[in-house]
Scaffold this active site. Structure first.
Site, PDB file in Angstrom:
ATOM      1  N   LYS A 146      30.061  25.953  56.352  1.00 30.97           N
ATOM      2  CA  LYS A 146      29.592  24.827  55.585  1.00 30.97           C
ATOM      3  C   LYS A 146      30.676  23.795  55.573  1.00 30.97           C
ATOM      4  O   LYS A 146      30.507  22.693  55.364  1.00 30.97           O
ATOM      5  CB  LYS A 146      29.008  25.389  54.270  1.00 30.97           C
ATOM      6  CG  LYS A 146      27.972  26.166  54.224  1.00 30.97           C
ATOM      7  CD  LYS A 146      27.348  26.733  53.197  1.00 30.97           C
ATOM      8  CE  LYS A 146      28.198  27.688  52.496  1.00 30.97           C
ATOM      9  NZ  LYS A 146      28.493  28.807  53.252  1.00 30.97           N
TER      10      LYS A 146
ATOM     11  N   HIS B 101      35.892  27.888  51.503  1.00 28.95           N
ATOM     12  CA  HIS B 101      35.628  26.862  52.541  1.00 28.95           C
ATOM     13  C   HIS B 101      36.683  26.522  53.396  1.00 28.95           C
ATOM     14  O   HIS B 101      37.764  26.491  52.613  1.00 28.95           O
ATOM     15  CB  HIS B 101      35.134  25.578  51.972  1.00 28.95           C
ATOM     16  CG  HIS B 101      33.626  25.503  51.458  1.00 28.95           C
ATOM     17  ND1 HIS B 101      32.790  26.183  52.157  1.00 28.95           N
ATOM     18  CD2 HIS B 101      33.184  24.912  50.646  1.00 28.95           C
ATOM     19  CE1 HIS B 101      31.473  26.047  51.690  1.00 28.95           C
ATOM     20  NE2 HIS B 101      31.913  24.953  50.760  1.00 28.95           N
TER      21      HIS B 101
ATOM     22  N   THR C 288      38.222  33.936  51.649  1.00 32.60           N
ATOM     23  CA  THR C 288      38.711  34.381  50.218  1.00 32.60           C
ATOM     24  C   THR C 288      39.457  35.766  50.130  1.00 32.60           C
ATOM     25  O   THR C 288      40.350  35.902  49.482  1.00 32.60           O
ATOM     26  CB  THR C 288      37.407  34.487  49.393  1.00 32.60           C
ATOM     27  OG1 THR C 288      36.824  33.206  49.244  1.00 32.60           O
ATOM     28  CG2 THR C 288      37.862  34.706  47.771  1.00 32.60           C
TER      29      THR C 288
ATOM     30  N   ASP D 140      30.000  27.966  70.386  1.00 32.68           N
ATOM     31  CA  ASP D 140      31.294  28.414  71.205  1.00 32.68           C
ATOM     32  C   ASP D 140      31.795  29.845  71.214  1.00 32.68           C
ATOM     33  O   ASP D 140      32.097  30.499  72.185  1.00 32.68           O
ATOM     34  CB  ASP D 140      32.511  27.659  70.815  1.00 32.68           C
ATOM     35  CG  ASP D 140      33.030  27.685  69.401  1.00 32.68           C
ATOM     36  OD1 ASP D 140      31.949  27.321  68.674  1.00 32.68           O
ATOM     37  OD2 ASP D 140      34.015  27.865  69.203  1.00 32.68           O
TER      38      ASP D 140
HETATM   39  P1  GDP Z   1      32.219  28.284  54.973  1.00 31.40           P
HETATM   40  O1  GDP Z   1      32.465  29.193  53.607  1.00 31.40           O
HETATM   41  O2  GDP Z   1      30.600  28.315  55.263  1.00 31.40           O
HETATM   42  O3  GDP Z   1      32.614  26.965  55.071  1.00 31.40           O
HETATM   43  O4  GDP Z   1      32.771  29.085  56.293  1.00 31.40           O
HETATM   44  P2  GDP Z   1      34.294  29.578  56.428  1.00 31.40           P
HETATM   45  O5  GDP Z   1      35.024  28.530  55.974  1.00 31.40           O
HETATM   46  O6  GDP Z   1      34.486  30.779  55.745  1.00 31.40           O
HETATM   47  O7  GDP Z   1      34.383  29.776  57.936  1.00 31.40           O
HETATM   48  C1  GDP Z   1      34.266  28.742  58.698  1.00 31.40           C
HETATM   49  C2  GDP Z   1      35.385  28.838  59.878  1.00 31.40           C
HETATM   50  O8  GDP Z   1      34.667  28.429  61.056  1.00 31.40           O
HETATM   51  C3  GDP Z   1      36.529  27.954  59.490  1.00 31.40           C
HETATM   52  O9  GDP Z   1      37.794  28.379  59.835  1.00 31.40           O
HETATM   53  C4  GDP Z   1      36.506  26.779  60.332  1.00 31.40           C
HETATM   54  O10 GDP Z   1      37.390  26.045  60.631  1.00 31.40           O
HETATM   55  C5  GDP Z   1      35.442  27.309  61.468  1.00 31.40           C
HETATM   56  N1  GDP Z   1      34.316  26.730  62.306  1.00 31.40           N
HETATM   57  C6  GDP Z   1      33.679  25.814  61.779  1.00 31.40           C
HETATM   58  N2  GDP Z   1      32.730  25.268  62.962  1.00 31.40           N
HETATM   59  C7  GDP Z   1      32.932  26.110  63.891  1.00 31.40           C
HETATM   60  C8  GDP Z   1      32.316  26.218  65.306  1.00 31.40           C
HETATM   61  O11 GDP Z   1      31.435  25.507  65.537  1.00 31.40           O
HETATM   62  N3  GDP Z   1      33.041  27.053  66.045  1.00 31.40           N
HETATM   63  C9  GDP Z   1      34.194  27.767  65.691  1.00 31.40           C
HETATM   64  N4  GDP Z   1      34.608  28.591  66.462  1.00 31.40           N
HETATM   65  N5  GDP Z   1      34.672  27.761  64.381  1.00 31.40           N
HETATM   66  C10 GDP Z   1      34.174  26.759  63.599  1.00 31.40           C
END
Ligand code: GDP
Length: 429
Positions: free
Chosen positions: A16, A41, A298, A331
């Site tokens: 997100k 995030h 986290t 990916d």
């Molecule tokens: P959030 O809490 O939903 O924001 O998720 P996180 O931040 O824990 O995890 C998201 C991770 O996935 C981060 O390291 C992002 O940079 C990475 N990320 C986001 N979109 C993509 C994607 O399409 N492909 C890959 N391989 N990584 C992604």
């Protein structure tokens, strides 16, 4: 249509952060509405990596107002630390506003979080030990301290004295030493001094923003199935990450929300305990974990990985009345081989349409799978749907058809540019 909720469609960690940052470049307000610093995030801009636990990702946009809403519980120490790091990395930030009705997390919440989790023994929930659950318990028990009281020196003294007397009795029950009032009051008063300028009636501000047709983006934390009521109880968080939580946690009404986009991974992950119908405890699960670097922002814990659970996703689309889906991390599935997707649940030999409320039943649910052809190679250079191979396209179409929800955006890498927009009409309308 300028109000948009971005919600986690699964068990959190759906990426997100990237999506909110990307869409937030357009927003005038970015608002967190639930949880505390138990969420995480990650936003990557060029070679800069930002890890946010409390700040809305919109803080990185100088023209944006970043709001911590009334539904949140806020750790002052954690927030100030995050603010200092972000200010040092980026000269121009958005404006921060903290709801005067949000609750404050104190050290006794963290202590009780750990003690309660320990006492659960084999039935651990898998909390992040940030004191979030106990802070919400105090809120429900009408014993919490709100930001408005926290930043008012006299009120803070009176409230903390009263609450600490009860908390010390609870600590005593666990055989723990008392927390002294003096040092706690002094330390937290210094945090209150720094946070005071940001605290205001954000409910009113947001109602005005909505009435003025400003672009307001509500940023969900965690995910739908971690919701206190709609999630896999008791393995849930203590607040409401679902789209309706945006109303509860910011002071706006349900008709003020125009669009809801649900972020889901192309597969499923889950952190901590609790049933996981499509879990892969084999080398494919390990491969997804490694290729996707599935370790918590986290906690650093390795995430449990499994096939895409379309039964759960369909349920999530309904709970959140989603306008569209954002499918991330396509990916990561490159080179996995054929891909299974869960299209049915069976319990005691019967088909069931959605997750049962009894957690014991859910742990006995058997997944019914369909197999779809996988794909190879690096997807990250794709910029349009037509740049992605036929198998990726059919996978996305299958998700749309099964959930009866259009896919608005695809994410094929962590960077802002590794994103394919399919339905711009579903974003701001
Ligand atoms: P959030 O809490 O939903 O924001 O998720 P996180 O931040 O824990 O995890 C998201 C991770 O996935 C981060 O390291 C992002 O940079 C990475 N990320 C986001 N979109 C993509 C994607 O399409 N492909 C890959 N391989 N990584 C992604």
């Amino acid at each position: 249509m300028p109000t948009l909720v971005i919600v986690g469609a699964q068990w959190g960690d759906e990426a997100k952060g990237k999506i909110v940052d990307w869409l937030g470049s357009d927003a005038e307000y970015v608002v967190r509405y639930s949880g505390g610093n138990n969420a995480g995030h990650t936003v990557i801009i060029g070679d800069q990596v930002f890890k946010f636990h409390l700040l809305p990702a919109g803080i990185l946009h100088p023209n944006c107002v970043a709001v911590l809403g009334s539904g949140m519980v806020i750790c002052p120490e954690g927030l100030l630390k995050e603010l200092d790091v972000t200010q040092a990395a980026q000269a121009r930030l958005g404006t921060l506003k903290i709801s005067s009705a949000a609750h404050v997390v104190f050290p006794y919440h963290r202590k009780l979080d750990m003690l309660e989790e320990e006492a659960r023994g084999a039935n651990k929930i898998g909390t992040t030990s940030r004191g979030i659950g106990p802070a919400y318990q105090d809120k429900v028990a009408r014993m919490g301290i709100r930001m408005a009281e926290f930043v008012h020196p006299q009120h803070f003294r009176t409230r903390l004295e009263a609450v600490l007397a009860v908390k010390n009795k609870q600590l005593e029950m666990f055989g723990e030493p008392k927390i002294e009032f003096g040092p706690l009051f002094e330390q937290y008063s210094s945090y209150a001094d720094r946070l005071r300028p940001y605290v205001c009636d954000t409910d009113w501000d947001l109602q005005e923003a909505v009435a003025g047709r400003k672009k307001v983006l509500f940023e969900g934390a965690q995910g739908t199935f971690l919701d206190l009521d709609c999630g896999t109880y008791p393995y849930v968080t203590s607040s409401h990450p679902i789209a309706s939580g945006a109303c509860l946690g910011t002071g706006i009404g349900p008709r003020a929300i125009d669009n809801v986009l649900g972020v889901c991974k192309a597969y499923t992950t889950r952190v901590g305990s609790g049933p996981f119908v499509t879990e892969l405890e084999d080398e494919i699960g390990a491969k997804i974990r490694e290729q996707g670097q599935e370790y918590g922002t986290t906690t650093g814990r390795g995430r449990r990985c499994g096939w895409l659970d379309l039964v759960a996703l369909r349920q999530s689309c309904r709970i959140n009345s989603m306008s569209g889906l954002i499918v991330t991390r396509l990916d990561v599935l490159s080179g996995i081989g054929d891909l299974k997707v869960c299209t049915g649940y069976r319990l005691d030999g019967r088909d069931i349409p959605s997750m049962p409320a009894n957690i014991d039943d859910l742990s006995r649910v058997e997944p019914v799978y369909e197999t779809l052809p996988g794909w190879e190679g690096d997807l990250r250079s794709a910029r349009a749907l037509s740049d992605l191979g036929r198998n990726v396209q059919s996978y996305v179409k299958f998700i749309e058809d099964f959930t009866q929800t259009p896919v608005a955006i695809l994410s094929i890498g962590p960077d802002r540019k590794e994103t394919v927009m399919l339905r711009p009409d579903l974003i701001w309308g």
